[in-house]
Design a protein around this motif. Structure first.
Motif, PDB file in Angstrom:
ATOM      1  N   ASN A   1      10.593  -3.166  -8.321  1.00 29.62           N
ATOM      2  CA  ASN A   1      11.739  -2.511  -7.694  1.00 29.62           C
ATOM      3  C   ASN A   1      12.985  -3.217  -8.194  1.00 29.62           C
ATOM      4  OD1 ASN A   1      13.562  -1.168  -6.118  1.00 29.62           O
ATOM      5  ND2 ASN A   1      12.897  -2.054  -4.172  1.00 29.62           N
ATOM      6  N   GLY A   2      13.713  -2.578  -9.122  1.00 23.93           N
ATOM      7  CA  GLY A   2      14.879  -3.219  -9.725  1.00 23.93           C
ATOM      8  C   GLY A   2      14.456  -4.426 -10.540  1.00 23.93           C
ATOM      9  N   SER A   3      15.029  -5.583 -10.229  1.00 24.43           N
ATOM     10  CA  SER A   3      14.690  -6.807 -10.962  1.00 24.43           C
ATOM     11  C   SER A   3      13.604  -7.615 -10.262  1.00 24.43           C
ATOM     12  CB  SER A   3      15.941  -7.674 -11.134  1.00 24.43           C
ATOM     13  OG  SER A   3      16.490  -7.999  -9.870  1.00 24.43           O
ATOM     14  N   ARG A   4      13.009  -7.069  -9.203  1.00 30.17           N
ATOM     15  CA  ARG A   4      11.956  -7.774  -8.463  1.00 30.17           C
ATOM     16  C   ARG A   4      10.588  -7.207  -8.817  1.00 30.17           C
ATOM     17  NH1 ARG A   4      12.477  -9.027  -2.151  1.00 30.17           N
ATOM     18  NH2 ARG A   4      13.680 -10.713  -3.110  1.00 30.17           N
ATOM     19  N   ILE A   5       9.679  -8.097  -9.226  1.00 28.73           N
ATOM     20  CA  ILE A   5       8.285  -7.731  -9.503  1.00 28.73           C
ATOM     21  C   ILE A   5       7.433  -8.317  -8.392  1.00 28.73           C
ATOM     22  CG2 ILE A   5       6.359  -8.035 -11.109  1.00 28.73           C
ATOM     23  CD1 ILE A   5       8.371  -8.072 -13.386  1.00 28.73           C
ATOM     24  N   SER A   6       6.570  -7.484  -7.796  1.00 29.25           N
ATOM     25  CA  SER A   6       5.771  -7.907  -6.644  1.00 29.25           C
ATOM     26  C   SER A   6       4.289  -7.721  -6.927  1.00 29.25           C
ATOM     27  CB  SER A   6       6.147  -7.099  -5.389  1.00 29.25           C
ATOM     28  OG  SER A   6       7.525  -7.225  -5.094  1.00 29.25           O
ATOM     29  N   GLY A   7       3.501  -8.702  -6.492  1.00 32.46           N
ATOM     30  CA  GLY A   7       2.046  -8.621  -6.614  1.00 32.46           C
ATOM     31  C   GLY A   7       1.386  -8.808  -5.261  1.00 32.46           C
ATOM     32  N   THR A   8       0.542  -7.854  -4.846  1.00 34.63           N
ATOM     33  CA  THR A   8      -0.169  -7.915  -3.562  1.00 34.63           C
ATOM     34  C   THR A   8      -1.643  -8.204  -3.816  1.00 34.63           C
ATOM     35  OG1 THR A   8       1.391  -6.350  -2.586  1.00 34.63           O
ATOM     36  CG2 THR A   8      -0.716  -6.644  -1.449  1.00 34.63           C
ATOM     37  N   ASN A   9      -2.210  -9.008  -2.934  1.00 33.52           N
ATOM     38  CA  ASN A   9      -3.575  -9.495  -3.125  1.00 33.52           C
ATOM     39  C   ASN A   9      -4.588  -8.385  -3.335  1.00 33.52           C
ATOM     40  OD1 ASN A   9      -3.102  -9.441   0.106  1.00 33.52           O
ATOM     41  ND2 ASN A   9      -5.222  -8.895  -0.361  1.00 33.52           N
ATOM     42  N   LYS A  10      -5.649  -8.676  -4.042  1.00 28.88           N
ATOM     43  CA  LYS A  10      -6.867  -7.880  -4.072  1.00 28.88           C
ATOM     44  C   LYS A  10      -7.718  -8.287  -2.868  1.00 28.88           C
ATOM     45  CE  LYS A  10      -6.312  -5.914  -8.218  1.00 28.88           C
ATOM     46  NZ  LYS A  10      -6.218  -4.450  -8.444  1.00 28.88           N
ATOM     47  N   GLN A  11      -8.769  -7.532  -2.602  1.00 32.20           N
ATOM     48  CA  GLN A  11      -9.610  -7.861  -1.457  1.00 32.20           C
ATOM     49  C   GLN A  11     -10.319  -9.199  -1.663  1.00 32.20           C
ATOM     50  OE1 GLN A  11      -9.554  -6.194   1.400  1.00 32.20           O
ATOM     51  NE2 GLN A  11     -10.925  -7.722   2.308  1.00 32.20           N
ATOM     52  N   TRP A  12     -10.700  -9.476  -2.885  1.00 30.17           N
ATOM     53  CA  TRP A  12     -11.487 -10.685  -3.144  1.00 30.17           C
ATOM     54  C   TRP A  12     -10.658 -11.977  -3.144  1.00 30.17           C
ATOM     55  CZ3 TRP A  12      -9.898 -13.192  -7.520  1.00 30.17           C
ATOM     56  CH2 TRP A  12      -9.231 -12.421  -8.503  1.00 30.17           C
ATOM     57  N   ASN A  13      -9.301 -11.870  -3.288  1.00 32.25           N
ATOM     58  CA  ASN A  13      -8.474 -13.089  -3.216  1.00 32.25           C
ATOM     59  C   ASN A  13      -7.441 -12.992  -2.092  1.00 32.25           C
ATOM     60  OD1 ASN A  13      -6.661 -11.267  -4.290  1.00 32.25           O
ATOM     61  ND2 ASN A  13      -6.203 -12.438  -6.147  1.00 32.25           N
ATOM     62  N   LYS A  14      -7.817 -12.228  -1.060  1.00 32.02           N
ATOM     63  CA  LYS A  14      -6.899 -12.000   0.065  1.00 32.02           C
ATOM     64  C   LYS A  14      -6.585 -13.299   0.810  1.00 32.02           C
ATOM     65  CE  LYS A  14      -6.613  -9.450   4.444  1.00 32.02           C
ATOM     66  NZ  LYS A  14      -7.347  -8.556   5.369  1.00 32.02           N
ATOM     67  N   VAL A  15      -7.569 -14.186   0.951  1.00 30.51           N
ATOM     68  CA  VAL A  15      -7.396 -15.417   1.722  1.00 30.51           C
ATOM     69  C   VAL A  15      -7.198 -16.596   0.756  1.00 30.51           C
ATOM     70  CG1 VAL A  15      -8.436 -17.023   3.367  1.00 30.51           C
ATOM     71  CG2 VAL A  15      -8.780 -14.551   3.638  1.00 30.51           C
TER      72      VAL A  15
ATOM     73  N   ASP B   1      11.609 -12.742  -8.658  1.00 33.54           N
ATOM     74  CA  ASP B   1      12.936 -12.172  -8.916  1.00 33.54           C
ATOM     75  C   ASP B   1      13.456 -12.638 -10.268  1.00 33.54           C
ATOM     76  OD1 ASP B   1      13.077 -10.799  -6.511  1.00 33.54           O
ATOM     77  OD2 ASP B   1      13.899 -12.524  -5.449  1.00 33.54           O
ATOM     78  N   TYR B   2      13.784 -11.655 -11.118  1.00 33.20           N
ATOM     79  CA  TYR B   2      14.382 -11.923 -12.421  1.00 33.20           C
ATOM     80  C   TYR B   2      15.867 -11.563 -12.375  1.00 33.20           C
ATOM     81  CZ  TYR B   2       9.911 -12.675 -14.804  1.00 33.20           C
ATOM     82  OH  TYR B   2       8.721 -13.189 -15.221  1.00 33.20           O
ATOM     83  N   PRO B   3      16.658 -12.050 -13.336  1.00 34.78           N
ATOM     84  CA  PRO B   3      18.071 -11.653 -13.372  1.00 34.78           C
ATOM     85  C   PRO B   3      18.217 -10.215 -13.834  1.00 34.78           C
ATOM     86  CG  PRO B   3      17.526 -12.980 -15.277  1.00 34.78           C
ATOM     87  CD  PRO B   3      16.309 -12.992 -14.403  1.00 34.78           C
ATOM     88  N   ALA B   4      19.181  -9.526 -13.255  1.00 31.90           N
ATOM     89  CA  ALA B   4      19.487  -8.132 -13.632  1.00 31.90           C
ATOM     90  C   ALA B   4      18.189  -7.333 -13.708  1.00 31.90           C
ATOM     91  CB  ALA B   4      20.259  -8.104 -14.943  1.00 31.90           C
ATOM     92  N   SER B   5      18.075  -6.481 -14.716  1.00 36.22           N
ATOM     93  CA  SER B   5      16.853  -5.672 -14.844  1.00 36.22           C
ATOM     94  C   SER B   5      16.395  -5.669 -16.300  1.00 36.22           C
ATOM     95  CB  SER B   5      17.117  -4.239 -14.365  1.00 36.22           C
ATOM     96  OG  SER B   5      18.204  -3.674 -15.068  1.00 36.22           O
ATOM     97  N   SER B   6      16.489  -6.838 -16.943  1.00 33.67           N
ATOM     98  CA  SER B   6      16.108  -6.928 -18.347  1.00 33.67           C
ATOM     99  C   SER B   6      14.600  -7.004 -18.533  1.00 33.67           C
ATOM    100  CB  SER B   6      16.753  -8.167 -18.985  1.00 33.67           C
ATOM    101  OG  SER B   6      16.310  -9.340 -18.318  1.00 33.67           O
ATOM    102  N   THR B   7      13.840  -7.176 -17.432  1.00 31.47           N
ATOM    103  CA  THR B   7      12.385  -7.311 -17.500  1.00 31.47           C
ATOM    104  C   THR B   7      11.731  -6.077 -16.893  1.00 31.47           C
ATOM    105  OG1 THR B   7      12.646  -9.702 -17.245  1.00 31.47           O
ATOM    106  CG2 THR B   7      10.447  -8.793 -16.893  1.00 31.47           C
ATOM    107  N   GLN B   8      10.802  -5.461 -17.635  1.00 36.10           N
ATOM    108  CA  GLN B   8      10.117  -4.253 -17.163  1.00 36.10           C
ATOM    109  C   GLN B   8       8.608  -4.486 -17.149  1.00 36.10           C
ATOM    110  OE1 GLN B   8      11.671  -1.479 -15.969  1.00 36.10           O
ATOM    111  NE2 GLN B   8      13.566  -2.647 -16.254  1.00 36.10           N
TER     112      GLN B   8
END
Length: 364
Positions: free
Chosen positions: A315-329, A296-303
Motif C-alpha cells: 500500500n503506497g510505500s509500505r510492504i506488509s507480510g502476514t503470517n502463514k498458518q505454519w509460522n503463526k506463533v 516502510d520504504y521512502p516514497a514509492s520507488s519500491t514495487q
C-alpha cells in the motif's frame, strides 16, 4: 558678599569672563552624557545566489569558483560579505569582500558548495544565504580539462544524499529524520548532518555509513522547526553536494514501549531488482500468536513483485507480510525468516522502519 566679589572681578578684568564661583556658595552641576544608540539589528539575508564569470582570468593552472548575489540591506550599511566554503571538517571562511561578487581559488573542474553572510559596521551578522554549488573554472570560460594531469588518488565525491524524511522515529522527543544512502566509486564512510542556525550552517552530527541513516537530537525547542541537510563523505575526504534542505518539526514524541521484536534485514540486488531477507525475533516474554510485519520504504520507488513465508501486500510505500498458518506463533527467543522480491528505481532503497503488529521493532 559672594555676588559683590563676582561683580568686582568682572569689572576689573574688563572682559566677559566671570570669576570663579566659590564651591560653598553654588553646588557643582554634572552635565548629562549623550549616549549613542546601540545597533543590534543584523543585515538581511543575502539572496539570489548564482554562478558568476571569474572577474579576472587567473594566470595559473588552478581553477576559480565564483558567485554573485543580491545585496543585503541594513539600517547602518553593509561593512562586508563573508563567503564560506564546505570542506570535510565543515564550512570555513574562504573570502571577505565589500562587493556582491566573490570566490576563491580551487581545484580546476571540482565542485564547491558555499554560502554568504552579510556583516554590518557593528559586527551584526545576517542569516546565511541559501547554499550554492558551482564548478571551479579557468578564466571567463569554463575549461574542459585541467592544463596538467590531476594528482593521483580518489577525487570523485559521493553522490548527493536523497530521500530525506521527517519523523522517522515517531516515539522520539525532539527532532529526527532519515535519508537514503549515497553511492561512491570507492565507498561512503560517513554522513555529516548540518543545521541552519541564526548566522551559519553548523555541523551537529556525524552518522557512520555502516549505521542506520537516522539523525536525532533532543537539545531543541519542542514545537519549533529546524532546517537540516546531509553531506556524504568518503575515505579520501571528498564531500558530496549537500542534500536538499529539510524542515523538521521538534515533536513531543510518543511513550516508548519496550520492543517485543528485533529485525535483521539483508537485501541482495541485481539490475533494478532486490531480494529482501528478513529475520524477525521475539524478544518478549510471551508468544506472538499471529502477526503482520510492515516495512516502510521512502516514497514509492519500491514495487513488490513476489514473496515467501508470508502473505505479502503493498500500500503506497509500505510492504506488509502476514503470517502463514505454519509460522503463526513466534515463541519468546525464537526467530522466523521471511522475505520478498521487489523492483526499484534510482539508488538502492533502504527501509525506514519495521513494525510488528503496529509496534516498532529494533533493528540489528
Amino acid at each position: 558678599m559672594a555676588l559683590l566679589t563676582a561683580m568686582l572681578a568682572f569689572g576689573m578684568a574688563g572682559g566677559t569672563a566671570l570669576a570663579a564661583v566659590p564651591s560653598n556658595d553654588v553646588a557643582d552641576v554634572a552635565l548629562p552624557m549623550k549616549t549613542q544608540p546601540v545597533d543590534n539589528t543584523p543585515p538581511t539575508r543575502p539572496t539570489n545566489l548564482i554562478p558568476c564569470p571569474v572577474p579576472l582570468a587567473p594566470l595559473t593552472e588552478y581553477g576559480y569558483a565564483s558567485i554573485c548575489w543580491g545585496a543585503s540591506s541594513d539600517d547602518t550599511g553593509i561593512a562586508a560579505y563573508d563567503l564560506y566554503r564546505l570542506e570535510a571538517d565543515g564550512f570555513v571562511l574562504a573570502n571577505s569582500t565589500t562587493a556582491t561578487i566573490g570566490g576563491f581559488t580551487g581545484v580546476l573542474n571540482q565542485r564547491y558548495t558555499m554560502y554568504v553572510v552579510a556583516r554590518d559596521p557593528a559586527g551584526n551578522i545576517s542569516p546565511p544565504s541559501a547554499l550554492i554549488t558551482v564548478t571551479a573554472t579557468l578564466g571567463m570560460t569554463p575549461t574542459a580539462s585541467p592544463s596538467q594531469s590531476p594528482e593521483p588518488g580518489d577525487h570523485t565525491p559521493p553522490s548527493q544524499p536523497t530521500g530525506l524524511q521527517d519523523a522517522c522515529l515517531q516515539d522520539y522527543r525532539g527532532a529526527t529524520f532519515c535519508w537514503q544512502p549515497s553511492t561512491d566509486n570507492v565507498g561512503v564512510t560517513e554522513y555529516d548532518v548540518y543545521r541552519e542556525n541564526p548566522t551559519a550552517y553548523d555541523r551537529v552530527g556525524t552518522i557512520p555509513a555502516s549505521g542506520i541513516r537516522n539523525f536525532a537530537e533532543s537539545n531543541v525547542v519542542i514545537g519549533q522547526r529546524y532546517n537540516y541537510f546531509v553531506v556524504a563523505q568518503d575515505e579520501a575526504r571528498n564531500v558530496s553536494t549537500p542534500s536538499s534542505m529539510l524542515s523538521v518539526l521538534a515533536r513531543e514524541g510518543l511513550p516508548t514501549p519496550t520492543p517485543t521484536c528485533t529485525v535483521s534485514y539483508r537485501a541482495a540486488t541485481w539490475s533494478s531488482t532486490l531480494n529482501a531477507e528478513i529475520n524477525v525475533r521475539n524478544i518478549g516474554t510471551t508468544p506472538i500468536d499471529g502477526w503482520t510485519l510492515t516495512v516502510d520504504y521512502p516514497a514509492s520507488s519500491t514495487q513488490l513483485t513476489s514473496g515467501w513465508s508470508a502473505d505479502w501486500t503493498q500500500n503506497g510505500s509500505r510492504i506488509s507480510g502476514t503470517n502463514k498458518q505454519w509460522n503463526k506463533v513466534i515463541n519468546p527467543g525464537s526467530t522466523t525468516q521471511i522475505g520478498f522480491a521487489a523492483s526499484y528505481s534510482g539508488a538502492q532503497p533502504a527501509p525506514l522502519r519495521f513494525a510488528l503488529n503496529g509496534r516498532l521493532c529494533s533493528v540489528e
